[in-house]
Design an enzyme around this catalytic site. Structure first.
Site, PDB file in Angstrom:
ATOM      1  N   MET A   1       2.676 -12.459   9.185  1.00  0.00           N
ATOM      2  CA  MET A   1       3.140 -11.912   7.913  1.00  0.00           C
ATOM      3  C   MET A   1       2.428 -12.557   6.738  1.00  0.00           C
ATOM      4  SD  MET A   1       7.002 -11.529   6.363  1.00  0.00           S
ATOM      5  CE  MET A   1       7.670 -10.803   7.849  1.00  0.00           C
TER       6      MET A   1
ATOM      7  N   ARG B   1       0.962  21.954   1.271  1.00  0.00           N
ATOM      8  CA  ARG B   1       1.761  20.778   0.932  1.00  0.00           C
ATOM      9  C   ARG B   1       2.555  21.237  -0.280  1.00  0.00           C
ATOM     10  NH1 ARG B   1      -1.114  14.974  -0.160  1.00  0.00           N
ATOM     11  NH2 ARG B   1      -1.609  16.052  -2.102  1.00  0.00           N
TER      12      ARG B   1
ATOM     13  N   TYR C   1       0.740 -15.903  17.240  1.00  0.00           N
ATOM     14  CA  TYR C   1       1.776 -15.194  17.993  1.00  0.00           C
ATOM     15  C   TYR C   1       1.194 -14.548  19.236  1.00  0.00           C
ATOM     16  CZ  TYR C   1       5.236 -15.484  14.215  1.00  0.00           C
ATOM     17  OH  TYR C   1       6.142 -15.921  13.277  1.00  0.00           O
TER      18      TYR C   1
ATOM     19  N   LYS D   1      -1.757   7.090  -9.485  1.00  0.00           N
ATOM     20  CA  LYS D   1      -0.476   6.966  -8.765  1.00  0.00           C
ATOM     21  C   LYS D   1      -0.508   5.734  -7.847  1.00  0.00           C
ATOM     22  CE  LYS D   1      -2.414  10.097  -5.336  1.00  0.00           C
ATOM     23  NZ  LYS D   1      -2.698  11.504  -5.047  1.00  0.00           N
TER      24      LYS D   1
HETATM   25  C1  LIG Z   1      -4.039  11.777  -4.971  1.00  0.00           C
HETATM   26  C2  LIG Z   1      -4.523  13.054  -5.523  1.00  0.00           C
HETATM   27  C3  LIG Z   1      -5.806  13.157  -6.056  1.00  0.00           C
HETATM   28  C4  LIG Z   1      -6.846  12.073  -5.894  1.00  0.00           C
HETATM   29  O1  LIG Z   1      -7.374  12.153  -4.592  1.00  0.00           O
HETATM   30  P1  LIG Z   1      -8.553  11.177  -4.058  1.00  0.00           P
HETATM   31  O2  LIG Z   1      -8.831  11.698  -2.719  1.00  0.00           O
HETATM   32  O3  LIG Z   1      -7.989   9.807  -4.064  1.00  0.00           O
HETATM   33  O4  LIG Z   1      -9.685  11.308  -5.008  1.00  0.00           O
HETATM   34  C5  LIG Z   1      -6.149  14.328  -6.699  1.00  0.00           C
HETATM   35  N1  LIG Z   1      -5.271  15.361  -6.778  1.00  0.00           N
HETATM   36  C6  LIG Z   1      -4.029  15.310  -6.242  1.00  0.00           C
HETATM   37  C7  LIG Z   1      -3.123  16.479  -6.352  1.00  0.00           C
HETATM   38  C8  LIG Z   1      -3.628  14.153  -5.578  1.00  0.00           C
HETATM   39  O5  LIG Z   1      -2.403  14.109  -5.026  1.00  0.00           O
END
Ligand SMILES: *Cc1c(COP(=O)(O)O)cnc(C)c1O
Length: 321
Positions: free
Chosen positions: A269, A105, A221, A12
């Site tokens: 930036m 979550r 800056y 992702k």
């Molecule tokens: C992002 C994610 C992972 C990977 O987690 P890491 O800590 O980057 O290894 C695994 N499972 C779910 C559900 C996630 O959202």
């Protein structure tokens, strides 16, 4: 390190900033057969890259507005609540499910798992997610126990619990498939892994200008650095728009050969100033290497290792070696 379990891969967020297309290709040829993305757009970016026997799971599941994309995709949704279960049960195609074991979550609560709608699904992976696997704490074994007891009621082909840090918690956490993300990209979520995981991302920035600053001269800056002696300074073409955030002001580090080139003043930036006293031969057009050891850079900047990777901007050429 996943033992007999298959190691999937979280790709992702553009493979945590590395570039999802090249990363997916490489992980696929290394044998990965389960890819985890956040949403259907991310799924569509890799669908055509992966082999027919390879799974893509969409972690955010299916909202009503996702149904069109989801039903024409070969990726599976990870169903996260009873509404999503109902939405998918009329589709009659495989899915994964997320079970809430205490992170609160996304995920189906244990009490809802016995519902007829869940029973009617064709479930590939039933998974849960660890909230604190990077720490030694009671919550890890609590979630493990909760997962074990809740999956007894679930007919799934495979079970999965561990992210990167969870893999280091030991064989009990492995189940059939693990889901590392961070550690594939050089992140070290637990100290114990530091000798097993190598840095993957090595940012470099080009020098646009070299200048001499007299003692008392101010840089950048808000004049956050004042020279205590005459010094050689280089200005690099990189900044917070590239994910090198302002927490690195007066604390980040670059290198050229063996010389340390500390960041001085505030990150802009698109520009950074570095002290090149240790490499006075540097000139316009030369490249300096950013110290992006994720544990160290995290301390320098106050950013997490995840933020350091996912923030990498799209102005970098991503060169694979
Ligand atoms: C992002 C994610 C992972 C990977 O987690 P890491 O800590 O980057 O290894 C695994 N499972 C779910 C559900 C996630 O959202």
């Amino acid at each position: 390190m996943s033992g007999p379990a298959d190691a999937g891969a979280a790709v992702k967020a553009n493979a945590y900033g590395l570039g999802v297309i090249e990363t997916t290709r490489r992980l696929q040829s290394a044998g990965c057969r389960d890819f985890f993305v956040a949403n259907w757009r991310e799924a569509s970016e890799i669908e055509s890259l992966v082999d027919a026997d390879t799974n893509i799971s969409v972690l955010n599941g299916v909202r009503p507005e996702d149904m069109k994309a989801a039903t024409s995709s070969r990726a599976k949704p990870v169903l996260n609540n009873i509404e999503q279960v109902k939405r998918w049960s009329v589709i009659n195609r495989p899915c994964d499910i997320m079970i809430n074991t205490g992170m609160n979550r996304l995920g189906i609560d244990a009490a809802d798992l016995a519902s007829a709608d869940v029973g009617a699904l064709s479930i590939d992976i039933a998974m849960s997610h660890l909230a604190s696997a990077d720490e030694d704490c009671q919550q890890n074994s609590d979630q493990l126990n909760e997962f074990i007891s809740s999956i007894s009621a679930v007919a799934a082909k495979r079970f999965s619990l561990a992210n990167s840090a969870g893999i280091a918690l030991g064989t009990k956490y492995q189940f059939d498939c693990t889901r590392p993300g961070l550690s594939l990209y050089g992140g070290v979520p637990r100290n114990k892994l530091s000798r097993k995981i190598r840095q993957v991302v090595f940012p470099q920035a080009q020098i646009l200008q070299v200048r001499e600053i007299k003692s008392g001269g101010k840089i950048g800056y808000n004049a956050k650095y004042e020279a205590s002696h005459d010094m050689q300074v280089a200005i690099l073409a990189m900044g917070y728009a590239d994910g090198y955030l302002r927490g690195f002001s007066n604390s980040g580090l670059f290198r050229y050969e063996e010389g340390d080139l500390p960041v001085i003043g505030r990150i802009s930036m698109d520009l950074i100033a570095i002290d090149i006293s240790s490499a006075p031969q540097l000139k316009e057009g030369d490249w300096a290497s950013c110290d992006y050891d994720l544990v160290r850079a995290s301390k320098q900047s106050g950013l997490s290792q995840y933020e350091l990777l996912t923030g990498l901007g799209n102005r970098y050429d991503r060169i694979w070696v």
